[in-house]
Design a protein around this motif. Structure first.
Motif, PDB file in Angstrom:
ATOM      1  N   GLU A 176       0.794  -1.146   0.027  1.00  0.00           N
ATOM      2  CA  GLU A 176       0.246   0.437  -0.482  1.00  0.00           C
ATOM      3  C   GLU A 176       0.587   1.537  -0.001  1.00  0.00           C
ATOM      4  OE1 GLU A 176      -3.041   0.296  -0.807  1.00  0.00           O
ATOM      5  OE2 GLU A 176      -3.968  -1.746  -0.105  1.00  0.00           O
ATOM      6  N   MET A 177       2.267   1.020   1.203  1.00  0.00           N
ATOM      7  CA  MET A 177       2.709   2.398   0.603  1.00  0.00           C
ATOM      8  C   MET A 177       3.440   2.849  -0.606  1.00  0.00           C
ATOM      9  SD  MET A 177       4.255   2.806   4.846  1.00  0.00           S
ATOM     10  CE  MET A 177       4.636   0.772   4.990  1.00  0.00           C
ATOM     11  N   ARG A 178       3.971   1.707  -0.840  1.00  0.00           N
ATOM     12  CA  ARG A 178       4.846   1.899  -2.355  1.00  0.00           C
ATOM     13  C   ARG A 178       4.048   2.759  -3.551  1.00  0.00           C
ATOM     14  NH1 ARG A 178       9.377  -0.248  -2.721  1.00  0.00           N
ATOM     15  NH2 ARG A 178      10.063  -1.734  -0.763  1.00  0.00           N
ATOM     16  N   LYS A 179       1.608   2.302  -3.276  1.00  0.00           N
ATOM     17  CA  LYS A 179       1.347   2.738  -3.780  1.00  0.00           C
ATOM     18  C   LYS A 179       0.824   4.168  -3.805  1.00  0.00           C
ATOM     19  CE  LYS A 179      -0.968  -1.136  -5.128  1.00  0.00           C
ATOM     20  NZ  LYS A 179      -2.391  -2.150  -4.735  1.00  0.00           N
ATOM     21  N   ALA A 180       1.486   5.056  -2.241  1.00  0.00           N
ATOM     22  CA  ALA A 180       1.066   6.242  -1.911  1.00  0.00           C
ATOM     23  C   ALA A 180       2.423   6.794  -1.865  1.00  0.00           C
ATOM     24  CB  ALA A 180       0.434   5.956  -0.358  1.00  0.00           C
ATOM     25  N   GLY A 223     -11.154   5.078  11.669  1.00  0.00           N
ATOM     26  CA  GLY A 223     -12.000   4.548  11.405  1.00  0.00           C
ATOM     27  C   GLY A 223     -12.237   4.038   9.963  1.00  0.00           C
ATOM     28  N   LYS A 224     -11.614   4.193   9.465  1.00  0.00           N
ATOM     29  CA  LYS A 224     -11.940   3.918   7.563  1.00  0.00           C
ATOM     30  C   LYS A 224     -10.496   4.349   7.460  1.00  0.00           C
ATOM     31  CE  LYS A 224     -15.507   7.319   7.334  1.00  0.00           C
ATOM     32  NZ  LYS A 224     -16.262   8.683   6.446  1.00  0.00           N
ATOM     33  N   GLY A 225      -9.043   4.820   7.454  1.00  0.00           N
ATOM     34  CA  GLY A 225      -8.054   4.872   6.711  1.00  0.00           C
ATOM     35  C   GLY A 225      -7.221   6.452   6.755  1.00  0.00           C
ATOM     36  N   ALA A 226      -6.464   5.830   5.898  1.00  0.00           N
ATOM     37  CA  ALA A 226      -6.025   6.615   5.421  1.00  0.00           C
ATOM     38  C   ALA A 226      -5.718   7.420   3.711  1.00  0.00           C
ATOM     39  CB  ALA A 226      -4.381   6.342   5.774  1.00  0.00           C
ATOM     40  N   SER A 227      -5.169   8.261   3.698  1.00  0.00           N
ATOM     41  CA  SER A 227      -5.254   9.073   1.852  1.00  0.00           C
ATOM     42  C   SER A 227      -4.343   9.417   1.317  1.00  0.00           C
ATOM     43  CB  SER A 227      -6.420   9.814   1.282  1.00  0.00           C
ATOM     44  OG  SER A 227      -7.649   9.528   1.180  1.00  0.00           O
ATOM     45  N   HIS A 231      -2.825   7.748  -3.291  1.00  0.00           N
ATOM     46  CA  HIS A 231      -3.787   6.946  -2.942  1.00  0.00           C
ATOM     47  C   HIS A 231      -4.101   6.446  -1.588  1.00  0.00           C
ATOM     48  CE1 HIS A 231      -3.770   2.121  -3.109  1.00  0.00           C
ATOM     49  NE2 HIS A 231      -3.504   2.213  -1.784  1.00  0.00           N
ATOM     50  N   THR A 232      -5.453   5.692  -1.525  1.00  0.00           N
ATOM     51  CA  THR A 232      -6.432   6.008   0.003  1.00  0.00           C
ATOM     52  C   THR A 232      -6.084   4.541   0.369  1.00  0.00           C
ATOM     53  OG1 THR A 232      -7.746   7.758  -0.945  1.00  0.00           O
ATOM     54  CG2 THR A 232      -8.206   5.807   0.912  1.00  0.00           C
ATOM     55  N   VAL A 233      -5.993   3.997   1.957  1.00  0.00           N
ATOM     56  CA  VAL A 233      -5.765   3.287   2.023  1.00  0.00           C
ATOM     57  C   VAL A 233      -6.772   2.746   3.222  1.00  0.00           C
ATOM     58  CG1 VAL A 233      -4.076   1.325   3.489  1.00  0.00           C
ATOM     59  CG2 VAL A 233      -3.010   3.098   1.894  1.00  0.00           C
ATOM     60  N   ALA A 234      -7.809   1.377   2.566  1.00  0.00           N
ATOM     61  CA  ALA A 234      -9.083   2.009   3.584  1.00  0.00           C
ATOM     62  C   ALA A 234      -9.008   0.708   4.233  1.00  0.00           C
ATOM     63  CB  ALA A 234      -9.969   1.082   2.235  1.00  0.00           C
TER      64      ALA A 234
END
Length: 183
Positions: free
Chosen positions: A112-116, A133-137, A146-149
């Motif tokens: 995920e971090m490689r996409k972000a 409660g959702k994640g990070a953009s 990138h958004t990580v849900a």
């Protein structure tokens, strides 16, 4: 007279173009997701005397809380590869998470971090927006990257800077403010 009319038409056309571009979603950055954000604190991260980045913490209130969204903006002062950014993050998430974070989860987070993240140059910004409660953009120079849900990822990632176990307690104090850093 014809020249004045042409000039006015050109100015009107430029003004309309600017207004259309300003309303375009491509101009939106993390601030559109957190419109009432104000600067809570900022500080510099140094490594063996080298200035690596300036960090800024933004929140809709004057204080930090894991229960509300916030943005952590990093303005890089050095050239760093995406691999370096990802590996340093994984190492800290592993250290802070201990046995609660297994290698399969860390491998997923690495992906995920490689996409972000990107290879950064001096002056470049990466901003992470925490959504409880959702994640990070993540945004690079204001553009959505990138958004990580995954709420667990988001908490573990931002804990690198904001948890009491951070490797940089001075930076944490500067981000949260001296009277708030005990939380």
């Amino acid at each position: 007279m014809r020249l004045v009319t042409c000039f006015r038409a050109a100015v009107r056309g430029i003004a309309i173009s600017v207004l259309l571009m300003a309303g375009s979603p491509s101009w939106a950055d993390w601030r559109s997701e957190l419109p009432t954000a104000t600067l809570v604190g900022q500080g510099d991260f140094t490594w063996f005397g080298w200035s690596v980045y300036q960090a800024r913490l933004w929140s809709p209130t004057a204080t930090f809380s894991w229960d509300q969204p916030f943005a952590l903006e990093l303005i890089y002062r050095r050239e760093l590869s995406r691999d370096t950014l990802v590996q340093a993050s994984i190492d800290e998430m592993r250290r802070m998470g201990g046995d609660a974070v297994d290698e399969a989860r860390l491998t997923s987070w690495d992906s995920e971090m490689r996409k972000a993240f990107v290879d950064v140059q001096p002056g470049q910004r990466i901003t992470g927006l925490y959504q409880p409660g959702k994640g990070a953009s993540f945004y690079v120079d204001g553009e959505p990257q990138h958004t990580v849900a995954d709420a667990d990822f988001a908490r573990a990632f931002f804990a690198i800077w904001l948890d009491t176990r951070t490797r940089s307690p001075e930076l944490r104090r500067e981000l949260l403010g001296p009277d708030k850093a005990r939380r």
